[in-house]
Design an enzyme around this catalytic site. Structure first.
Site, PDB file in Angstrom:
ATOM      1  N   GLU A  65     -13.579   4.147   6.036  1.00  0.00           N
ATOM      2  CA  GLU A  65     -12.861   4.114   6.756  1.00  0.00           C
ATOM      3  C   GLU A  65     -14.594   3.818   8.242  1.00  0.00           C
ATOM      4  O   GLU A  65     -13.913   2.778   9.478  1.00  0.00           O
ATOM      5  CB  GLU A  65     -11.830   4.259   7.844  1.00  0.00           C
ATOM      6  CG  GLU A  65     -10.210   3.521   6.916  1.00  0.00           C
ATOM      7  CD  GLU A  65      -9.034   4.245   7.491  1.00  0.00           C
ATOM      8  OE1 GLU A  65      -8.496   5.037   8.763  1.00  0.00           O
ATOM      9  OE2 GLU A  65      -8.145   3.854   7.087  1.00  0.00           O
ATOM     10  N   GLN A 116       0.911  -1.372  -0.067  1.00  0.00           N
ATOM     11  CA  GLN A 116      -0.259   0.140   0.186  1.00  0.00           C
ATOM     12  C   GLN A 116       0.705   1.155   0.353  1.00  0.00           C
ATOM     13  O   GLN A 116       0.271   2.053   0.006  1.00  0.00           O
ATOM     14  CB  GLN A 116      -0.968  -0.157   1.174  1.00  0.00           C
ATOM     15  CG  GLN A 116      -1.983  -1.109   1.395  1.00  0.00           C
ATOM     16  CD  GLN A 116      -2.483  -1.396   2.408  1.00  0.00           C
ATOM     17  OE1 GLN A 116      -2.751  -2.054   3.077  1.00  0.00           O
ATOM     18  NE2 GLN A 116      -3.203   0.033   3.106  1.00  0.00           N
ATOM     19  N   CYS A 161      -8.644   1.209   9.817  1.00  0.00           N
ATOM     20  CA  CYS A 161      -9.224   2.064  10.908  1.00  0.00           C
ATOM     21  C   CYS A 161      -7.503   3.672  10.340  1.00  0.00           C
ATOM     22  O   CYS A 161      -6.772   3.239  10.274  1.00  0.00           O
ATOM     23  CB  CYS A 161      -8.666   1.609  11.766  1.00  0.00           C
ATOM     24  SG  CYS A 161      -8.335   1.897  13.285  1.00  0.00           S
TER      25      CYS A 161
END
Lengths: 287, 789, 163
Positions: B741, B221, B372
């Site tokens: 999120e 990522q 998150c």
């Protein structure tokens, strides 16, 4: 998750399969593969030979004949789901087929494989116990009929001999006023049962329970019959009180292990609840 | 919803269909395992069957005897190159491969390199490792006891305590608690879970011995950060940043689990360097669950102080954080507890204090920020559960209690008791909308009637506040690199563009939404803008996609780069129209002369001129880059309401309805926002009712496969009902806040609150997630509702 | 190592190949035929990312050996679009935003093809049970249900119009 190497045969006939089985000794039978292949991938099973019987003609059928519902061992779970005979006359089998794993698995998994694996967590064993089925095994000396009560011998152990192949299942043909149900509690859809209860019963003209079979899933080392529970209801008029008593008997006679699916206490309680509910549903269906 | 462009341009507010879908729908995505290079070798990993054991001997002779097995690499081999240890992002260290001790179940022990995947697997099965098992430390509380074995003497430790962190005013908080009418307290556990993206992790390391270049295809990522980390940790063996190219191909779900560097990646790189051929490593699912970074695993003691009317006064949380064998969090360097100090939530607290102690145990290292923004899920769960707990205590409806304690709209920007400046919010409106949508008052009446009949029904609310978009450079860095992000836009002469970013989509739809942002700012149709990410050779440097930072940071960079181009476009238009810049007005797609709209130049004409007829003295071409350093974080919020029915006899929980009202500021693409919310809600349902890692006393993970790690299917997942309010961020260039999120953070307490609410009349005040039928049944048994056999 | 010769028709093209008996069908499709649209997600037949059609029925190709497919027809995601036109399911997934990361999508679409073949007009409940062996971690399933409904409608309309 790669299996160890093995030799593979795909005989076209049952005779050839049986002779290969004799020849190799340690061979594993593959039909749908959904019990065997996961074990091979985990290398929990490392056979030298695999005999794929899925190509053998004439072992996949669902027919009522000679007082029996006869199901060929290679009949797939999806065949059961789509069978009009099963849907209209044997709802207990429909209940079970729909709850096994998921639709893609059911497109390959066979009823014979489900039983021959001897796993108390599989769903068909309890159903066959409730239905008082016979398992037909074919070996070098021909066929033999094994009453289901003599088929499941212990933890992953069946009465099948190393040179035998499970070829057919005989279920007494549905009589009047007979109903059945299979209820399964699972952590999520497609899971093995936390507990499962199969009930098949026949009422007499007075509304008494003339015959009853109750099988339990995944609450004992080997698939088990809830004999005490059956005895409570057999010959009786099924009052709420008796149903509760039978359910309690089933909960007491089962022998679950504590595991990720639940404590012993929870599983027993679920056997009780599911038995009550399955008996009621079977009674409702026994028209 | 803000939307002032035509459908053809498809700027903000258009539910444009996704540009990336075509390849995914036809099996033409390019994921890591799809990459095949000539002469490529395969790596497979021998893993520890023990959570804590000495390695007595590794005998690879049988493996090496298998034709096609080329090498077995152990920690001792890596030690020769000083590659057997690596740093974590949190200034801790972890083994790449062990030289003498394994510290967690399924830890990498050695790797097998073979010509084929199947042969590598055979090699793994043939390696014989002799272990001397030791008693594992599994429970973090026991790990802190004096008698516990010290797990990290290599860190100079004399106990298993990693760090202490605190925020807020301890003395003032203690004082407020002493004086309070009402104090409520619960001990809660936010269990260890896993991102379980459907694609596991993997890489193809391709080292070219002649030129010394390394191309690393990797499920990451954060490709740029990975390149820098590689250069820092492997510089001594000749890997230099200009000769490292990290390519992150299509990613089959990331959710934070593809931020860290796992030992497998390093081993594959080492193997490629040693052997001089490309090496592929792809985890299987069990390896992925058992050894890759976990998330959560917080034990929190929560206390709220309030007046007897339920006016919230103070908060005091104390947390034990189980990090496993290493603090391998993927969080900003200065935030060991992530952004947990958002735990005052949506409420106006006078004072608050929160502290945390991190602990080593014999479990896989972590943890990652699973969908998150660094420990926000844990914080929100704690506060939202506690607000319900307080409502129960003072006998007030939990919706009413929330309304009375929310930060009010006119208090924004709002300085929280733990130091954050919330950018904007309107919590009352969101909760009211959720209540109206679900028919809250009617449901409460139904519940009262059902209770009289002995039926169990519950209604749960979660009015969460998120904190995302890390982050401002004054506070936020990873290994010293500031957490800006970047966009580079290059418009070709015919008015079509390519835009490159330092972020990396894993399903969020960047190829569409970034194009829409640029379309909004420049008026070039989004369909004409290609978005490219993930190749460190071409994309500008950025910190990557996680913590909902793509829209707040990368999206802002896109808008700012586009605005630089619009400024240039204005100059060119003025030149072409022979007017002064001040005489020009912009509408998406063109500049026109004030009062004479027929005198106009389209953006395409302007761009063409930038290459063919640019004003004297001006640089030719039409490109811009922007590195965006956000002035503040953004604070998305929402109100969720869940209704459950419980089967008393089995404990089974049925979610009857779930309404989610989200506010993520201005919406770029409503279709994508709604999709993100749906998905996040199912990922919130998962830990609330199904997912949790379960270890035995020896530290063995008991449910490390999809047979027992219960990812919800379409049957468990209810039909989600969604809606939104819009409160733009005042500091973000396009007023957006990020949404990915919010649902993962907001859903678990709504579900837990609903279940506890269904049981509250029996005296139940709290249940730890995941709340399973078995747990509910146990509570019902304890309360005498059902009996054991 | 002994091999077996198998002949398999994949997306209409016949392939005769020598394979190791232990070769899993999913690896045969991905590695031998380079059809990488079929994915691997779990190895334990739980996630369905590897779903393909075997003689028209959806199966999990991670739990089938290539030799079991001998003499049979396989269809993968690469065979769904015909003559340049997307299959109604592919179109439905795009129109209804039924995919995000795209990793589960090929398996999901192949599963849904079988589902619609047997049940051309499924209810939401039937769709949810019908895809219960296919995990999606991104979409929360709402839009997958809508995508299947979109395809069902489109396929029925196509059926109703005589060619």
């Amino acid at each position: 998750m790669i299996p160890q190497s093995f030799q593979y045969e795909a005989p076209a006939t049952l005779a050839k399969a049986l002779s290969l089985l004799q020849q190799y000794g340690d061979a594993k039978i593959l039909s749908g593969g959904h019990s065997l292949i996961p074990m091979l991938k985990l290398r929990l099973a490392t056979p030298e030979h695999i005999i794929d019987i899925s190509g053998i003609k004439g072992l996949s059928y669902i027919k009522e004949q000679g007082g029996y519902l006869k199901i060929g061992a290679l009949t797939k779970e999806s065949d059961l789901e789509e069978s009009r005979t099963i849907r209209t006359r044997y709802p207990i089998l429909m209940d079970a087929a729909k709850m096994i794993a998921d639709p893609s698995v059911r497109n390959l998994a066979t009823i014979g494989g489900n039983l021959a694996h001897g796993d108390a967590a599989n769903d068909h064993p309890a159903v066959m116990l409730a239905l008082r089925a016979e398992i037909i095994a074919t070996g070098p000396n021909g066929k033999r009929n094994i009453p289901v009560d003599e088929f499941f011998l212990g933890f992953f152990t069946t009465a099948l001999q190393p040179d035998e192949i499970l070829t057919e299942i005989h279920i007494p043909v549905k009589k009047a006023k007979t109903g059945g149900a299979y209820l399964k509690l699972e952590r999520k859809v497609g899971d093995y049962a936390t507990a499962g209860v199969a009930v098949q019963l026949t009422k007499d003209d007075q509304g008494h329970i003339a015959q009853i079979g109750i099988g339990l899933t995944n609450v004992s080392a080997a698939p088990m019959r809830a004999s005490n529970a059956e005895a409570v209801l057999k010959g009786k008029s099924p009052t709420d009180e008796l149903i509760a008593k039978a359910a309690l008997a089933a909960a007491r006679e089962c022998d679950p292990n504590a595991d990720l699916r639940g404590t012993v206490e929870y599983k027993r309680a679920m056997v009780k609840t599911l038995t009550e509910r399955a008996v009621r549903l079977a009674l409702k269906r026994a028209k | 919803m803000f939307c002032n462009t035509s459908k053809e341009i498809s700027g903000l507010g258009h539910g444009m269909k996704r540009k990336e879908d075509a390849r995914f729908l036809q099996g033409k995505g390019n994921y890591i395992d799809d990459i095949k290079l000539p002469g490529m070798l395969y790596m497979d990993i021998v893993r520890s069957p023990y959570a804590y054991a000495k390695i007595v001997n590794i005998d690879a002779s049988k493996a090496l005897a298998i034709p096609g097995v080329l090498a077995v690499i152990t920690g001792r081999d890596l030690e020769k190159y000083k590659l057997h240890w690596m740093p974590t992002l949190m200034s801790d260290t972890q083994m790449v491969l062990p030289t003498d001790t394994v510290m967690y179940y399924a830890q990498e022990v050695c790797v097998v390199i073979a010509t084929e995947r199947y042969i590598a697997a055979d090699g793994v099965a043939a390696v014989e490792v002799e272990y001397e098992p030791m008693k594992a430390v599994v429970d973090p509380f026991k790990a802190l006891e004096k008698s516990a074995p010290v797990l990290r003497p290599d860190k100079g430790k004399t106990d298993n305590h990693i760090w202490h962190w605190e925020a807020g005013d301890r003395a003032a908080t203690d004082k407020a608690f002493e004086k309070a009418d009402v104090v409520v307290k619960e001990q809660m556990y936010i269990p260890r879970i896993h991102v379980a993206s459907i694609e596991t992790c993997g890489c193809v390391a391709d080292f070219q011995p002649v030129g010394g270049q390394l191309t690393l295809y990797m499920t990451t990522q954060a490709p740029h950060a990975i390149r820098t980390v590689l250069a820092l940790v492997a510089g001594h063996v000749g890997l230099s940043e200009e000769r490292i190219r990290v390519i992150s191909p299509d990613i089959g779900g990331g959710f934070g689990g593809k931020v860290p560097v796992y030992p497998g990646y390093v081993c594959a790189v080492a193997a490629s360097v040693l052997i001089g051929k490309p090496v592929k490593w792809i985890e299987d699912r069990m390896e992925n669950l058992q050894a890759d970074s976990f998330a959560r695993d917080y034990h929190i003691t929560c206390e709220l102080a309030a007046t007897k009317e339920g006016r919230i006064q103070a908060l005091r949380f104390k947390t034990i954080a189980d990090h496993g064998y290493a603090d391998a969090q993927a969080a900003p360097s200065k935030f060991p507890a992530g952004l947990f100090s958002i735990c005052t939530g949506s409420y106006d607290f006078n004072t608050a204090f929160t502290e945390m102690d991190a602990v080593y145990t014999n479990k896989a290292p972590g943890g990652v920020a699973y969908r998150c923004s660094f420990r926000v899920t844990e914080a929100v769960h704690a506060i939202e559960r506690m607000v319900d707990r307080l409502a129960l205590e003072v006998g007030k409806d939990p919706a009413k209690l929330r309304m009375e304690n929310f930060i009010k709209k006119d208090q924004f920007p709002y300085k929280s008791a733990l130091g954050w400046e919330y950018d904007s919010g309107d919590y009352h409106t969101a909760l009211k909308k959720a209540m109206d949508t679900i028919g809250y008052n009617k449901l409460r009446k139904e519940q009262a009637e059902k209770r009289k009949r002995g039926e169990l029904m519950g209604i749960g609310i979660s009015s969460f506040t998120e904190i995302v978009g890390a982050g401002p450079s004054r506070q936020f860095d990873i290994l010293g690199i500031k957490m800006f992000d970047s966009a580079e836009i290059r418009v070709h002469p015919t008015g079509k563009a390519i835009a490159r970013f330092g972020t990396k989509s894993q399903g969020q739809g960047h190829e569409t939404t970034y194009a829409q942002i640029i379309a909004q700012e420049l008026g070039i149709p989004a369909a004409h803008i290609e978005v490219e990410e993930g190749d460190t050779d071409t994309a500008p440097y950025g910190l990557g996609t996680y913590a909902s930072r793509s829209t707040p940071v990368g999206g802002a960079a896109a808008a700012m780069a586009a605005r630089k181009l619009r400024d240039k476009a204005r100059k060119i238009a003025a030149y072409l129209l022979e007017v002064s810049e001040e005489d020009l007005e912009w509408e998406p797609g063109k500049f026109f002369v004030k009062g004479a709209p027929e005198k106009a130049k389209t953006i395409q004409e302007i761009v063409f001129a930038a290459y063919t007829n640019h004003p004297p003295g001006m640089e030719a071409g039409f490109e811009a880059t922007h590195y965006y350093d956000p002035p503040n974080l953004t604070f998305p919020f929402g109100s969720y309401i869940c209704v459950v029915d419980i089967d008393k006899e089995t404990g089974e929980i049925k979610i009857r309805r779930f309404v989610a009202i989200d506010d993520c500021g201005n919406i770029i693409n409503p279709m994508i926002v709604q999709g993100q919310v749906h998905g996040g809600l199912t990922q919130g349902l998962a830990p609330a009712m199904y997912e949790e890692f379960i270890y035995d006393d020896d530290g063995n993970l008991l449910n490390g496969s999809f047979m027992d790690y219960l990812v919800p299917t379409a049957v468990e997942s209810p039909h989600w009902e969604t809606g939104h309010t819009i409160t733009p961020s005042p500091h973000h260039p396009i007023g957006a806040k990020g949404v990915g999120e919010s649902p993962t953070v907001g859903a678990p307490p709504a579900i837990a609150n609903a279940i506890v609410d269904a049981l509250s009349h029996l005296g139940v005040t709290h249940m730890d997630i995941p709340i399973t039928p078995q747990k509910v049944w146990k509570v019902l048994k304890e309360k005498g509702v059902v009996k054991a056999v | 190592m002994s091999t077996k010769k198998i002949t398999v028709t994949v997306n209409g093209t016949s392939h005769s190949v020598e394979v190791e008996p232990r070769l899993l069908l999913v690896h045969f499709i991905r590695e031998n035929l380079n059809l990488t649209g079929t994915h691997i997600g779990c190895d334990t037949s739980n996630c369905g990312a590897c779903t393909v059609l075997l003689n028209g029925r959806s199966v999990k190709s991670c739990t089938v050996f290539a030799v079991q497919a001998n003499g049979k027809n396989i269809k993968t995601i690469e065979g769904m679009a015909e003559g340049g036109a997307l299959h109604p399911l592919q179109e439905g997934f795009k129109e209804e935003h039924g995919l995000q990361c795209g990793f589960c999508t090929p398996g999901m679409i192949m599963r849904c093809a079988d589902l619609l073949e047997r049940n051309p007009n499924p209810t939401e409940e039937e769709i949810r049970w019908g895809i219960s062996g296919n995990l999606c971690r991104c979409t929360g399933y709402n839009n997958i249900v809508k995508a299947v409904q979109y395809a069902a409608k489109k396929m029925q309309e196509a059926e109703a119009v005589p060619a």
